[in-house]
Design a protein around this motif. Structure first.
Motif, PDB file in Angstrom:
ATOM      1  N   ILE A   1     -28.395  15.526 -54.765  1.00 14.92           N
ATOM      2  CA  ILE A   1     -27.433  16.551 -54.381  1.00 14.92           C
ATOM      3  C   ILE A   1     -27.436  16.682 -52.864  1.00 14.92           C
ATOM      4  CG2 ILE A   1     -26.891  19.013 -54.429  1.00 14.92           C
ATOM      5  CD1 ILE A   1     -27.863  19.142 -57.241  1.00 14.92           C
ATOM      6  N   LEU A  25     -27.597  20.058 -62.444  1.00 17.61           N
ATOM      7  CA  LEU A  25     -27.382  19.941 -61.005  1.00 17.61           C
ATOM      8  C   LEU A  25     -26.827  21.225 -60.424  1.00 17.61           C
ATOM      9  CD1 LEU A  25     -25.813  16.378 -60.810  1.00 17.61           C
ATOM     10  CD2 LEU A  25     -28.118  17.044 -60.201  1.00 17.61           C
ATOM     11  N   ASP A  37     -25.634  19.065 -49.789  1.00 23.56           N
ATOM     12  CA  ASP A  37     -24.824  20.263 -49.596  1.00 23.56           C
ATOM     13  C   ASP A  37     -23.697  19.994 -48.602  1.00 23.56           C
ATOM     14  OD1 ASP A  37     -25.766  20.525 -46.969  1.00 23.56           O
ATOM     15  OD2 ASP A  37     -27.234  22.063 -47.480  1.00 23.56           O
ATOM     16  N   GLY A  52     -22.804  16.221 -55.973  1.00 25.12           N
ATOM     17  CA  GLY A  52     -23.838  15.611 -56.792  1.00 25.12           C
ATOM     18  C   GLY A  52     -23.468  14.187 -57.178  1.00 25.12           C
ATOM     19  N   THR A  79     -18.780  20.643 -56.252  1.00 25.33           N
ATOM     20  CA  THR A  79     -18.707  22.001 -56.781  1.00 25.33           C
ATOM     21  C   THR A  79     -17.343  22.580 -56.456  1.00 25.33           C
ATOM     22  OG1 THR A  79     -19.837  22.730 -54.777  1.00 25.33           O
ATOM     23  CG2 THR A  79     -21.152  22.564 -56.760  1.00 25.33           C
ATOM     24  N   GLN A 123     -21.603  21.905 -52.839  1.00 29.52           N
ATOM     25  CA  GLN A 123     -22.577  20.864 -53.171  1.00 29.52           C
ATOM     26  C   GLN A 123     -21.864  19.644 -53.720  1.00 29.52           C
ATOM     27  OE1 GLN A 123     -25.151  22.862 -56.011  1.00 29.52           O
ATOM     28  NE2 GLN A 123     -26.685  23.217 -54.427  1.00 29.52           N
ATOM     29  N   ASN A 158     -30.690  10.819 -59.351  1.00 27.61           N
ATOM     30  CA  ASN A 158     -29.762  11.926 -59.154  1.00 27.61           C
ATOM     31  C   ASN A 158     -30.030  12.528 -57.781  1.00 27.61           C
ATOM     32  OD1 ASN A 158     -28.346  12.160 -61.718  1.00 27.61           O
ATOM     33  ND2 ASN A 158     -30.344  12.669 -62.562  1.00 27.61           N
TER      34      ASN A 158
END
Length: 790
Positions: free
Chosen positions: A224, A25, A226, A204, A194, A202, A222
């Motif tokens: 992601i 990721l 931002d 995830g 992140t 990001q 899955n």
């Protein structure tokens, strides 16, 4: 996972999966995407493979465009609607049928759409997949630069808001999935934020899809999001497998009782990994893998990783008798040639007669960066014919120590190809071996392949579970490394033979430092105490799980879904920890991204002028409080400390980037230096020159900091232009400043300021001052021509 593969693979494989998902990721676009500079805008429809290469319990769906319920035009329109960034993208090709995954999907009614984004002279190519039956998005990864819309710290949306966006997107992207069927995996390794200060933000998330109201280990999503709230990646995994009844034949209480009665632990030397490498050793109690095997909820029997009934939990370790032919390391100081390395392999391993050596590469060993290995491939003919499966060629592979001549691994099928196995011809004059004869052959081979095998290894045997492979095509054996009479975790060697005794697979997890273990095998915590401690950490839950879909011991295991009672770690008590047999304390074996979700706090920054900045760096694990919770904000820092802060702020796992590289001195800093990884990372990103000699233990001065900041921002040429700028000449101590351009730059940017008309170039920098500068750098993101920290 592999049956009979490695003790505790049940836990280890889960940890590896977590790390893999987290890293996948986090892959930056320039690493994850293949570039395509074609300007073609033609849309072409071609019919894909007529059947899947993967044998499953369900019939593969043929790729027939006339049967598509969701057209390619609808698929493209849906992608553009869900991903606004695709409005300017060009569709280069559309194909019905998917060969993008391995193993290939059983559902070939999939639109595979090839996209291209053109940015000046650079083109970025990537693909999307859409189910042609129901219009569900299967995967899309926007693998191109979106500088104009990058989300930097602080993000516009919170983690909670991002989760709601993710859930809403899933319902739109996969209409076949109901919102009530989504179960967020709470495991921190799957879901992350992140935790970097430099670079795009990001979020995830990983959702398992409930089937019949039960969590599925086969179907998941899955996604992601931002920091601006845009979805940049979506992946929906589904093997299209049949699900058995959701009504268990045994109760949860019965499964829990069976677990409690059969659970067992063993005493092992266990490596503690840091930055992807063993950093320390402890003597620990660890669960016996087989006692964590799931219980088939429809039969009440334990099943192994191939879905077969596990007959016995008994594990025995027998001596490896020394044979006549033992491995002898080469005495020469010169490295083997590729031809010589190939001859060593061809002497002991079975390579099909129609395969010739087609590739040879001398590289650093991934498991031991201090040695060189030959990576060799044998393929079919000069044209490399013989492609099978999802576009994977028939190739054999081997790794050989270029200095000693030790064969580190061999696979008759380099890519673990699934499907119908090609029957190899019998050797001239050969006969099939009995189980007893095959065992003798395996013991002889391990002596010739592994250094001091009779002294360092033991054969692992599993009671009534036979050594024959599940498809009856050969024999499989497992060996484990021993030290001071104690087995070593994660140090197994696997070997498989065909029915004629020919070596077709040889692999091992080799760990450095075993011979240097000084711990005596004396446990102060009893086995009974360990058992009771472990039982408190596990929960038994009903779930669907997938077994198979991979190769083990050169045998493809057909994927299928089972309804099981699975025994998993109680996440509230921590992940994948082992019990130290000498201290009785729990310790994490692996470092992974999710561990950094642990919230830290400092006890000595309240009321400090830099409290806010220090708190932010502590929460992001850039600065770590000591055992007493103290940061010591006014403590002076070194050059190495500063580079470490920058590296952590850019990537919490920066050390892992170089775990497989040969470790040579960089900028005058040797590999054993604690600052080495930070220096290496900094040099790779040209924050410093790898050819300069850094005094990383020296105290960092303000002038040194100014120079390092100019390098970090990639404004070196601008500093030369500012060398005579009036900004510096106004300081009363300007004559003491040597690097006037760098000082002028950082003052103009507001990163450093004067103190009563002085710059104080030789004044040392404190943690608090460093924290303030870093947070000012963070605020500059998106406002400079250079991308900060990348």
């Amino acid at each position: 996972m592999k049956s009979n593969s490695a003790l505790f693979v049940h836990q280890t494989a889960k940890t590896v999966l977590i790390a893999s998902v987290a890293l996948a990721l986090l892959l930056p676009p320039d690493l994850a995407a293949a570039e395509n500079i074609s300007d073609s805008s033609e849309t072409v429809v071609t019919q894909g493979s007529t059947q899947s290469a993967t044998p499953t319990s369900t019939t593969a769906t043929e790729a027939d465009a006339t049967k598509a319920k969701f057209t390619q035009e609808q698929a493209i329109a849906k992608l553009r609607e869900l991903f606004p960034a695709l409005k300017d993208a060009t569709v280069n090709n559309v194909q019905l049928g998917s060969s993008q995954s391995y193993p290939a999907s059983t559902n070939q009614m999939i639109w595979n759409i090839q996209w291209q984004i053109q940015e000046g002279n650079i083109g970025h190519g990537f693909s999307s997949e859409v189910d042609a039956n129901n219009g569900d998005i299967i995967n899309t990864y926007l693998s191109f630069s979106q500088e104009k819309n990058e989300s930097y710290y602080p993000p516009k949306i919170s983690k909670t808001q991002a989760l709601e966006i993710a859930k809403a997107f899933v319902v739109k992207a996969a209409s076949a999935v109901k919102s009530s069927d989504l179960k967020l995996e709470e495991n921190a390794g799957y879901n992350y934020y992140t935790n970097t200060l430099f670079g795009p933000v990001q979020y995830g998330y990983n959702f398992s899809i409930l089937k019949n109201g039960i969590p599925s280990g086969s179907d998941s999503i899955n996604i992601i999001v931002d920091g601006n709230g845009n979805v940049t990646q979506f992946s929906k995994s589904s093997q299209g497998l049949e699900y058995p009844s959701s009504v268990p034949k045994i109760t949860l209480e019965q499964a829990q009782k069976q677990f409690a009665e059969q659970f067992d632990v063993g005493l092992f030397y266990t490596p503690i990994y840091k930055n992807g490498r063993p950093n320390n050793w402890i003597l620990s109690w660890r669960p016996i893998e087989q006692t964590l095997y799931p219980i088939d909820a429809l039969t009440g029997k334990r099943i192994d990783n191939e879905g077969k009934e596990w007959v016995s939990n008994k594990v025995a370790y027998s001596e490896v008798v020394k044979s006549k032919d033992v491995f002898q390391a080469r005495s020469s100081n010169t490295e083997l040639s590729a031809k010589e390395a190939a001859q060593l392999v061809e002497k002991v391993a079975y390579i099909p007669a129609d395969r010739k050596l087609i590739s040879q590469t001398l590289r650093n060993d991934f498991q031991d960066t201090n040695r060189k290995i030959w990576q060799l491939y044998w393929g079919g003919g000069s044209g490399n014919e013989g492609f099978i499966g999802a576009g994977y060629p028939e190739q054999s592979s081997a790794e050989i120590d270029a200095k000693t001549g030790e064969i580190l691994q061999y696979q008759i099928q380099a890519y673990g190809i699934q499907g119908t196995k090609k029957e190899e011809p019998a050797p001239a004059g050969g006969k099939m071996l009995s189980e007893a004869e095959a065992k003798v052959k395996a013991l002889s081979l391990i002596n010739s392949l592994y250094p001091q095998a009779s002294q360092k290894l033991k054969l692992v045997e599993y009671g009534d579970n036979l050594s024959k492979t599940s498809d009856g095509s050969g024999y499989r054996y497992q060996f484990i490394r021993y030290h001071k009479g104690i087995p070593v975790s994660d140090s197994t060697i696997t070997l498989s033979l065909d029915l004629y005794g020919r070596l077709v697979s040889y692999m091992g997890n080799r760990i450095n430092g075993i011979d240097e273990i000084t711990l005596e095998p004396e446990a102060t915590i009893s086995k009974k105490e360990a058992l009771e401690s472990y039982k408190l950490k596990y929960q038994t839950k009903l779930k669907y799980t997938q077994v198979g879909g991979y190769n083990t011991y050169n045998t493809y295991v057909t994927p299928k879904v089972k309804l099981v009672y699975d025994t998993v770690v109680d996440e509230s008590n921590g992940f994948y920890q082992v019990l130290d047999a000498t201290t009785g304390k729990w310790g994490a074996v692996y470092e992974y991204l999710g561990q950094q979700d642990i919230q830290l706090s400092a006890t000595d920054i309240k009321g400090h002028a830099a409290e806010q900045e220090l708190s932010e760096l502590v929460s992001r694990h850039v600065i770590t409080p000591d055992a007493d919770g103290k940061v010591n904000p006014d403590q002076e820092i070194t050059v190495g400390d500063w580079l470490t802060y920058l590296a952590k702020a850019s990537n919490p796992n920066f050390s892992n980037f170089y775990s497989n590289n040969e470790r040579k001195p960089v900028a005058g800093v040797k590999p054993e230096n604690p600052y080495y990884d930070a220096v290496n990372y900094s040099a790779d990103r040209k924050w410093i020159s790898k050819d300069e000699v850094l005094q990383v233990e020296g105290k960092l001065t303000r002038e040194q900091l100014a120079v390092l900041l100019a390098n970090f921002l990639k404004y070196n040429k601008l500093t030369a232009y500012l060398d005579k700028d009036v900004t510096v000449s106004q300081f009363s101590d300007s004559s003491a400043i040597n690097n006037k351009g760098a000082v002028a730059l950082v003052v103009k940017l507001g990163l450093l300021k004067d103190d009563n008309g002085k710059f104080n170039p030789q004044q040392t920098v404190t943690k608090a001052a460093a924290a303030s500068v870093i947070m000012k750098l963070v605020e500059l993101q998106g406002k400079t021509d250079q991308i900060i920290g990348q």
